[in-house]
Scaffold this motif. Structure first.
Motif, PDB file in Angstrom:
ATOM      1  N   GLU A   1      25.180  64.126  26.040  1.00 16.03           N
ATOM      2  CA  GLU A   1      25.331  62.748  25.566  1.00 16.03           C
ATOM      3  C   GLU A   1      24.035  62.229  24.947  1.00 16.03           C
ATOM      4  O   GLU A   1      24.035  61.566  23.909  1.00 16.03           O
ATOM      5  CB  GLU A   1      25.759  61.840  26.725  1.00 16.03           C
TER       6      GLU A   1
ATOM      7  N   PHE B   1      23.458  63.889  21.607  1.00 15.51           N
ATOM      8  CA  PHE B   1      24.384  63.313  20.635  1.00 15.51           C
ATOM      9  C   PHE B   1      23.859  61.964  20.148  1.00 15.51           C
ATOM     10  O   PHE B   1      23.888  61.655  18.957  1.00 15.51           O
ATOM     11  CB  PHE B   1      25.769  63.167  21.266  1.00 15.51           C
TER      12      PHE B   1
ATOM     13  N   LEU C   1      32.261  66.824  24.387  1.00 15.24           N
ATOM     14  CA  LEU C   1      30.887  67.329  24.259  1.00 15.24           C
ATOM     15  C   LEU C   1      30.589  68.398  25.313  1.00 15.24           C
ATOM     16  O   LEU C   1      29.518  68.426  25.905  1.00 15.24           O
ATOM     17  CB  LEU C   1      29.877  66.183  24.386  1.00 15.24           C
TER      18      LEU C   1
ATOM     19  N   ILE D   1      29.314  68.841  29.824  1.00 13.65           N
ATOM     20  CA  ILE D   1      28.137  69.276  30.573  1.00 13.65           C
ATOM     21  C   ILE D   1      27.259  68.101  30.968  1.00 13.65           C
ATOM     22  O   ILE D   1      26.159  68.290  31.463  1.00 13.65           O
ATOM     23  CB  ILE D   1      27.313  70.328  29.812  1.00 13.65           C
ATOM     24  N   GLY D   2      27.751  66.885  30.752  1.00 10.05           N
ATOM     25  CA  GLY D   2      27.036  65.758  31.329  1.00 10.05           C
ATOM     26  C   GLY D   2      26.046  65.082  30.398  1.00 10.05           C
ATOM     27  O   GLY D   2      26.119  65.225  29.180  1.00 10.05           O
ATOM     28  N   PRO D   3      25.096  64.354  30.988  1.00 13.31           N
ATOM     29  CA  PRO D   3      24.242  63.437  30.230  1.00 13.31           C
ATOM     30  C   PRO D   3      23.343  64.110  29.199  1.00 13.31           C
ATOM     31  O   PRO D   3      22.917  63.439  28.259  1.00 13.31           O
ATOM     32  CB  PRO D   3      23.375  62.784  31.313  1.00 13.31           C
ATOM     33  N   VAL D   4      23.039  65.375  29.360  1.00 15.55           N
ATOM     34  CA  VAL D   4      22.150  66.001  28.384  1.00 15.55           C
ATOM     35  C   VAL D   4      22.813  66.043  27.015  1.00 15.55           C
ATOM     36  O   VAL D   4      22.228  65.670  25.996  1.00 15.55           O
ATOM     37  CB  VAL D   4      21.751  67.420  28.833  1.00 15.55           C
TER      38      VAL D   4
END
Lengths: 339, 549, 252
Positions: free
Chosen positions: C228, C231, C220, C223-226
């Motif tokens: 995720e 998604f 993904l 680029i991290g939690p954003v």
């Protein structure tokens, strides 16, 4: 609501008569599986097949566990283990799920039925009886009558939780001066993060940025991270002409080399993004921007205080050293920071 | 239930008998077995959250067997080459071991994290469903509050779990929390010291978060979930307006067997979807972030999505508003976001009571509103969603800037403006849209559905043929509650109180613009008048066929 | 939004952007063999035809571009070798573009610019092989680079439309050159700050990250939690809602 139940006030609701009568629940729509045994049998086979797929999925997951033992340094084994166990489990779950729902939808009855509700409110009789019970209990205990007992009990109930709060008093030490002081003191050499190698003024070329820790930090036996969390510094050399220094702090820099705290004055992220030509320092967490050429004034973002400057000079051997600790607390503002 | 015991019994019968004789389960099955549940896709969102929670407990239990919540330093000696020999906390090392060196560990970690994101997302969507359909009205106000607390607990569970791997990303998250705590007037520094057991980062916080994460927070979630479900049983589920659906009944399918199969099967479906995602998509690759160290930070340091709106609030905070009172500092870059988010949450929790204060409608409501039939509530909801959404998007200003090639500063400033203007625009647009939809419904009731077929009448007039709506559809369009604004009225002492005036003003805001449902008189008039424009045939062929039993 | 009509401001900005290499070189002399006379001559011709309008006929700088005296061969190799130079679109920052010269031509121009004054040279192959210590490289990368380029080099935002580019697909040589020359707003990491060995370790770390797919599956964008979170909402919840709709629909 049925006749026996209480009529509540409708408040501001307008009472408009509906233009037609409620026609009642729609008639049941007959499914193929209701009509034809052949369709029903097809559905049955489909459901059984899905449950079968589920078993296969479980077997794949078990196989995945044993087929891919961990091999040190070989990430593909871990990858395959995770992938096949995951896919196998997914298949086995989805098989059961789709099977059960398909069963419910095709073969179980789908006539909608109606059931009556009742108000949450108890009937008048029950309420009266409940009130009786409460009154009886009150009378028997003398709760209302014996004021002294009642009031002392309230007092006791109010006081007993207090030790339960006080007992957490040692969660952390009393905040002393620690927020105002860092490891820096007069003569501490500026060293490279993470190696701890001291930095000479001549190492710092224009446009360079050094991530700095106090020399000796790496050798600390304890509280290393706590000290680093306060003492981290960013060291930059700019063309002295570009530097707009506060006359009172003119000797805090050395030939265009300036050192500023790396800890954001907003909520404490490391402000480490240095733009060589704009001399801007950007915090990647909340985008506070500081102008390094202009005593790290806030030029954008939620921070309110400039980054504290570490006064520096060079020692006899040409190494950069601190003149003193920071003269103000580093990091996020707190209540009594000015005291 | 007499004399049934000595009949021939198989294993199931025997077990049932055993349990009933000891626990009286027969009465439970009799009482609940044929309970009716209405069927609608949107009623399953809460279930998604509950199932995600069950999956979280299952996968989390696995993780606890291998995870060690200690911040003592070790040198890593696992399978991941770029960290070999690196100094790190035991917590981080054990999280890496779960990811690389324990079979099934990575898949469980990923299932756990994806399920956590889904848990809060499903709970949030469920809350929106409840809000926009008015399911929070009497008698369910308290259950709204319980659900609200569950949502907060979901955020708490997520946050405490996010920090456990003690990697660089979560460590910087904790540092932000520390900065926020320190900014709270008077108690800030002391609370921070208590939380971290001294100065940040200390050696205590991971273990403390761990006991919150695996004990206190899940226990609270389980208790609240129990209360939440118990109330659903007491109230019975709401249903959407439709023929035969009234406030004094519930229309749907029986628990046994239909719902046992559907809801039971649905658990497996949710689990299956999460497992499939976890098998194929990386989540929180802690090995990329490295061990926590207070000096570095990675670009794109963001919290998980459910904390994102708070991070966004911190980014959009004003600069330079700090107040100094008698030498004491109140950092507004922290306090403004904190106060604004708390006020927002308080308004969410209090909404059922606010609305009821306006309508003073004391009846029980079991038939849900279609959102268009409560235009002001829907508009308020849209404004709230916009406000939350802008804060949420605010947490990714940097990613928006790089991915859409815009200036970071302009994105941030635009968000600040949107945060104020967005909700106003959303309110206005939504309210107008709802009223238009209501008008459309009204037209449809009075004149039928437009068929697009234009005919020429014998006297030369052209008309479009309208087809009447069948009675079941029609009922859905006319059966809704609507309210009228109230004028300020003097109370018993002949005075108009401030509260009374305020309520009257708010009631006007709510109900002044309203489209009344079609009355009987209007309906009859329309149908006498427009007779030639309406086809005699009551239903289309397709509909007719579908309705034959 | 990004392309604001900055007009004259832009020109000045560009001057600033590219001038840093000069300062860097003035105090950080890393000189290598400066190439044969013919190569320098060839480079000079190419320079006059392609660069002189902005950088001056002798590389002394002009309104359009900064002085190139002392920026070294590494700077030319990076800027021209990644297609950033010759610059064309006006904006806050130069973009990577298709390279416009052959390797020989780039080498010739690099030799010419290197002949003007000493400056950072093109790195030796031994530092670029990626056979250093990835753990040390990873640590250095996190401390010195990750705040702009992200922990695995996925890139990140800077102020006013500038950005730190993704490091995916960037050759080891260009990575090394960027560190020594500090292109555009990137600071300089000279050899006392990050020694050639340190740079080699960083390159090793980046190579490891690029060569090894994530063990967890698709990344993904790293680029991290954003990503995720998005998604989860769009695909996770979207897929589950599709199932609920199927679940609630009447069967026929």
């Amino acid at each position: 609501m049925s006749e026996l139940e209480k009529r509540y006030s409708p408040g501001l609701a307008a009472q408009t008569k509906r233009p037609i009568e409620d026609p009642g629940i729609e008639p049941h729509r007959v499914r193929m599986t209701d009509k034809s045994e052949k369709h029903a049998r097809t559905a049955e086979r489909q459901i059984a097949a899905m449950f079968g797929v589920s078993v296969i999925g479980a077997i794949i997951a078990i196989w995945g566990f044993f087929a891919f033992p961990i091999v040190d340094g070989d990430l593909s084994a871990t990858r395959n283990n995770s992938l096949w166990m995951g896919l196998g489990m997914a298949l086995s779950m989805l098989g059961i799920g789709f099977g059960a729902v398909h069963w419910a939808k095709t073969l179980m009855p789908d006539n909608e039925v109606s059931e009556l509700r009742h108000q949450a409110r108890s009937s008048e009789e029950t309420r009266a009886q409940a009130l009786e019970v409460v009154k009886l209990a009150d009378g028997e205990s003398g709760f209302t009558r014996r004021k002294l007992i009642r009031r002392t009990m309230y007092g006791a109930l109010a006081f007993f939780p207090i030790p339960g709060i006080i007992i957490f008093g040692d969660l952390g030490p009393v905040v002393g001066d620690s927020l105002r002081h860092t490891m820096w003191k007069s003569g501490t050499r500026l060293a490279k993060d993470p190696t701890g190698i001291p930095i000479k003024a001549s190492d710092v070329t224009i446009g360079s940025v050094f991530h700095v820790i106090p020399e000796g930090l790496e050798d600390l036996e304890e509280h290393k991270l706590e000290e680093k969390a306060k003492a981290a510094v960013l060291l930059v050399r700019v063309n002295p002409e570009d530097l707009n220094e506060d006359p009172a702090k003119a000797d805090w820099s050395y030939q265009g080399i300036v050192a500023y705290s790396k800890i954001c004055t907003h909520v404490g992220c490391p402000v480490a993004l240095y733009e060589q030509h704009t001399h801007h320092l950007l915090c990647p967490c909340h985008q506070s921007t500081f102008d390094l050429a202009n005593h790290c004034e806030v030029v954008f973002g939620p921070a309110s205080r400039p980054l504290p400057q570490l006064p520096i000079t060079v020692d006899a051997e040409g190494y950069l050293v601190a003149q003193s600790d920071f003269l103000e607390p580093v990091g996020p503002s707190f209540w009594d920071m000015r005291k | 239930m007499t004399n049934t015991t000595e009949q021939k019994q198989g294993f199931v019968g025997g077990t049932a008998n055993y349990l009933d004789e000891r626990l009286g389960l027969g009465a439970v099955v009799k009482g609940f077995g044929r309970k009716i549940f209405p069927d609608h896709w949107s009623f399953m969102l809460g279930e998604v959250a509950m199932y995600s929670f069950v999956i979280l407990v299952l996968s989390g239990t696995f993780l606890t067997f291998f995870y060690q919540p200690s911040m003592a330093e070790v040198h890593y000696d696992g399978s991941y080459a770029p960290l070999k020999g690196a100094q790190m906390s035991i917590a981080y090392a054990s999280s890496l071991d779960i990811s690389f060196d324990i079979r099934g560990g990575l898949i469980m970690r990923q299932v756990h994290h994806w399920a956590a994101l889904l848990f809060v997302a499903a709970a949030g969507l469920h809350m929106l469903r409840v809000f926009f359909t008015g399911a929070f009205r009497k008698p369910r106000e308290l259950n709204w509050v319980v659900g609200f607390l569950l949502f907060l607990m979901g955020m708490a569970a997520g946050f405490t779990g996010y920090s456990l791997p003690d990697d660089l990303l979560s460590g910087n998250g904790l540092r932000i929390i520390d900065g926020m705590i320190k900014g709270i007037p008077v108690i800030g520094p002391a609370v921070s010291s208590g939380f971290f057991g001294g100065e940040f980062p200390g050696t205590e916080v991971v273990a403390r978060l761990y006991s919150l994460h695996i004990m206190i927070v899940p226990a609270l979630i389980i208790v609240l979930m129990g209360v939440h479900l118990m109330m659903v049983v007491i109230h019975k589920h709401t249903h959407y307006s439709g023929p035969g659906r009234r406030d004094d009944n519930v229309v749907g399918y029986p628990l046994m067997p239909v719902y046992v199969a559907k809801a039971g099967g649905f658990f497996f479906l949710v689990f299956g979807v999460i497992a499939a995602i976890a098998a194929t998509f990386t989540i929180n690759p802690i090995w990329n972030y490295g061990p926590y160290d207070p000096s570095p930070v990675s670009a794109g340091t963001q919290p998980d999505w459910y904390i994102g709106w708070l991070d966004g609030a911190l980014r959009l905070a004003p600069s330079g508003w700090d107040v100094v009172i008698a030498g004491f500092v109140i950092p507004m870059g922290v306090m403004v976001p904190l106060v604004v988010s708390l006020v927002f949450l308080a308004l969410v929790a209090a909404y059922p009571f606010i609305e009821n204060w306006v309508t003073k409608d004391k009846r029980e409501h079991h038939v849900l509103d279609r959102p268009r039939n409560a235009p002001t509530r829907t508009a308020i909801g849209a404004a709230g969603v916009t406000f939350y959404g802008v804060l949420w998007a605010g947490a990714s200003t940097d990613l928006i800037a790089t991915n859409f090639q815009m200036s970071l500063n302009q994105v941030l400033t635009a968000m600040q403006i949107l945060l104020i203007l967005g909700p106003v625009i959303a309110y206005w647009v939504t309210k107008r849209a709802c009223l238009s939809l209501q008008r459309k419904d009204r037209e449809m009731v009075l004149h039928g559905r437009e068929t697009g077929r234009v005919v020429r009448l014998p006297h030369g007039e052209y008309i479009e043929v309208h087809e009447p709506v069948d009675k079941y559809e029609l009922w859905k369009l006319v059966d809704f509650k609507e309210y009228e604004p109230v004028l300020p009225r003097p109370d018993a002492r002949g005075k108009i109180t401030v509260g009374n005036r305020l309520r009257s003003a708010v009631s006007r805001l709510y109900f002044e613009d309203r489209i009344a449902p079609v009355s009987k008189a209007e309906y009859e008039l329309a149908h006498a008048d427009h007779a030639p424009a309406i086809e005699d045939k009551p239903k289309s062929k397709r509909k007719q066929k579908a309705l034959t039993k | 939004m990004r392309r604001r009509p900055w007009a004259a401001g832009l020109v000045v900005f560009f001057g600033l952007v590219l001038s840093g290499g000069g300062y860097a070189a003035a105090t950080n002399v890393v000189q290598s063999d400066i190439g044969s006379a013919e190569q320098i001559d060839e480079g000079r011709k190419l320079f006059l035809a392609n660069c002189a309008s902005c950088h001056g006929t002798n590389g002394e700088g002009a309104i359009g571009g900064p002085s190139l005296i002392g920026v070294g061969a590494a700077s030319v190799d990076f800027q021209v070798g990644t297609g950033r130079m010759p610059g064309q679109a006006s904006g806050p920052q130069l973009y990577k573009k298709p390279v416009q010269f052959t390797d020989e031509q780039i080498a010739a121009m690099a030799a010419y610019v290197a002949s003007l004054a000493p400056g950072p040279a093109i790195p030796d192959e031994e530092y670029l092989r990626g056979d250093g210590d990835p753990t040390h490289g990873g640590e250095l990368f996190r401390i010195n680079c990750a705040m702009c380029h992200n922990a695995v080099g996925a890139g990140g935002a800077l102020t006013e439309g500038k950005f730190a580019p993704s490091l995916a697909g960037v050759s080891a040589k260009h990575t090394y050159e960027a560190m020594v020359t500090g292109p555009q707003n990137m600071p300089v990491f000279n050899d006392t700050n990050l020694t050639p060995e340190d740079k080699k370790d960083i390159i090793t770390y980046l190579k490891y990250v690029e060569d090894n797919d994530s063990v967890g599956g698709f990344e993904l964008g790293s680029i991290g939690p954003v990503a995720e979170g998005l998604f989860t909402w769009i695909f996770g919840l979207g897929f589950i809602i599709a199932i609920t709709v199927w679940l609630g629909a009447k069967s026929n």
